[in-house]
Design an enzyme around this catalytic site. Structure first.
Site, PDB file in Angstrom:
ATOM      1  CG  HIS A 190     -86.161  35.917 -29.911  1.00 22.44           C
ATOM      2  ND1 HIS A 190     -86.042  36.405 -31.180  1.00 22.44           N
ATOM      3  CD2 HIS A 190     -86.825  36.862 -29.209  1.00 22.44           C
ATOM      4  CE1 HIS A 190     -86.603  37.604 -31.243  1.00 22.44           C
ATOM      5  NE2 HIS A 190     -87.088  37.907 -30.063  1.00 22.44           N
ATOM      6  CG  ASP A 224     -82.834  43.811 -18.917  1.00 22.34           C
ATOM      7  OD1 ASP A 224     -83.618  44.710 -18.561  1.00 22.34           O
ATOM      8  OD2 ASP A 224     -81.707  43.651 -18.424  1.00 22.34           O
ATOM      9  CG  LEU A 225     -88.988  41.018 -24.237  1.00 20.05           C
ATOM     10  CD1 LEU A 225     -89.606  39.791 -23.575  1.00 20.05           C
ATOM     11  CD2 LEU A 225     -90.062  41.919 -24.824  1.00 20.05           C
ATOM     12  CG  ASP A 226     -86.871  38.636 -26.658  1.00 19.69           C
ATOM     13  OD1 ASP A 226     -87.123  37.530 -26.149  1.00 19.69           O
ATOM     14  OD2 ASP A 226     -87.686  39.272 -27.340  1.00 19.69           O
ATOM     15  CD  GLU A 227     -81.421  42.879 -24.994  1.00 12.92           C
ATOM     16  OE1 GLU A 227     -80.222  42.559 -25.013  1.00 12.92           O
ATOM     17  OE2 GLU A 227     -81.992  43.439 -25.951  1.00 12.92           O
TER      18      GLU A 227
END
Length: 294
Positions: A190, A224-227
């Protein structure tokens, strides 16, 4: 002598380390490196042991014999041959810095992996991939064909026997189904120091806020996006004199480094998922050594 690794996760209790060490010693093995962590909040115990078999015991024999010891501590465990290279699929879109960095590290042996395929929704990197004698798969992704495209991707992953999928700046959101199916086996990079500056143009956001540190985060992919659980992070210092384009260029460098470190930790079985977090043990001696320098 053969180099092996043993990874263990189990409820914390006394006697675990002694039981593992005694078993290995009794079966002609010598421990060369060991890391452990007792999480007092969750009650979980984690351990990674590198060892050599001085009596030519096979992996299968060691695994079979360990079952009784493991059962007594309710261990989730695995034995690994450290010479065996993990099979990897890389997915990329139009930003090639992470892909090129991984190809170089793979070529010199700094990342001992077997790249079995590169998948892209664009054609920019077909030539560079094919020139490395790696299969390249162009799978175009649109709103209309997303499910079909993902089915093609999963087919390649399964047919190649890939153990790990690397999202090297692959700019498409994976479905919840794929994330669940590949849980703990997809690593993303990310382009910000999570949880800050999510979404589009993170470096522009950072530039407009006048931050003094920018960075990158590598994590396991979840629904869960980018979690997902974070594996590796790094920052680079910037000043008021840098432009937005400077931020992007510096960010590319740190993204490549962070992704490579996360992959290195994963392929050497140094990462343990611990709820929403990870336990990441230090690298064993000599594990960073390259087969050649260029």
């Amino acid at each position: 002598m053969t180099n092996f690794a043993l990874t263990v996760k189990c409820p914390s209790t006394r006697g675990i380390v002694a039981a593992i060490a005694n078993y290995l010693a009794e079966h002609g093995c010598n421990i060369t490196d060991s890391s452990q962590f007792d999480d007092t909040e969750t009650g979980n115990f984690f351990m990674r042991v590198s060892f050599v078999s001085e009596e030519d015991r096979t992996l299968a024999a060691l695994e079979e014999g360990f079952a009784a010891t493991a059962k007594g501590f309710s261990m989730d465990y695995a034995f690994h041959d450290e010479a065996e290279k993990m099979k990897v699929v890389i997915m990329v879109s139009r930003f090639g810095h992470c892909l090129n960095d991984l190809l170089y590290r793979w070529r010199i042996g700094a990342l001992p992996i077997e790249i079995v395929a590169v998948i892209s929704n664009h054609m920019e990197y077909q030539k560079v991939v094919v020139n490395h004698d790696i299969p390249f798969h162009h799978i175009r992704v649109t709103k209309e064909n997303k499910a079909q495209a993902e089915a093609q991707q999963m087919s390649i992953i399964e047919e190649t026997g890939a153990d790990l999928v690397i999202l090297a700046r692959y700019m498409q959101v994976l479905s919840d189904e794929m994330c669940r199916k590949m849980s703990g086996r997809i690593i993303n990079i990310h382009h910000s120091f999570l949880p800050s500056f999510k979404g589009a143009n993170p470096y522009k956001q950072a530039f407009e806020r006048g931050v003094k540190l920018i960075g990158a985060t590598s994590h396991y992919v979840t629904a869960d996006l980018d979690e997902g659980p974070i594996i590796e992070q790094e920052t680079v210092r910037v000043t008021h004199a840098q432009s937005n384009n400077d931020y992007v260029s510096l960010g590319r460098d740190v993204e490549a480094q962070v992704l490579a470190r996360a992959i290195h930790a994963h392929i050497h079985r140094r990462v343990f998922i611990n709820g929403s977090k990870t336990v990441v043990f230090p690298a064993s001696p000599n594990s960073y050594a390259s087969e050649r320098m260029g």
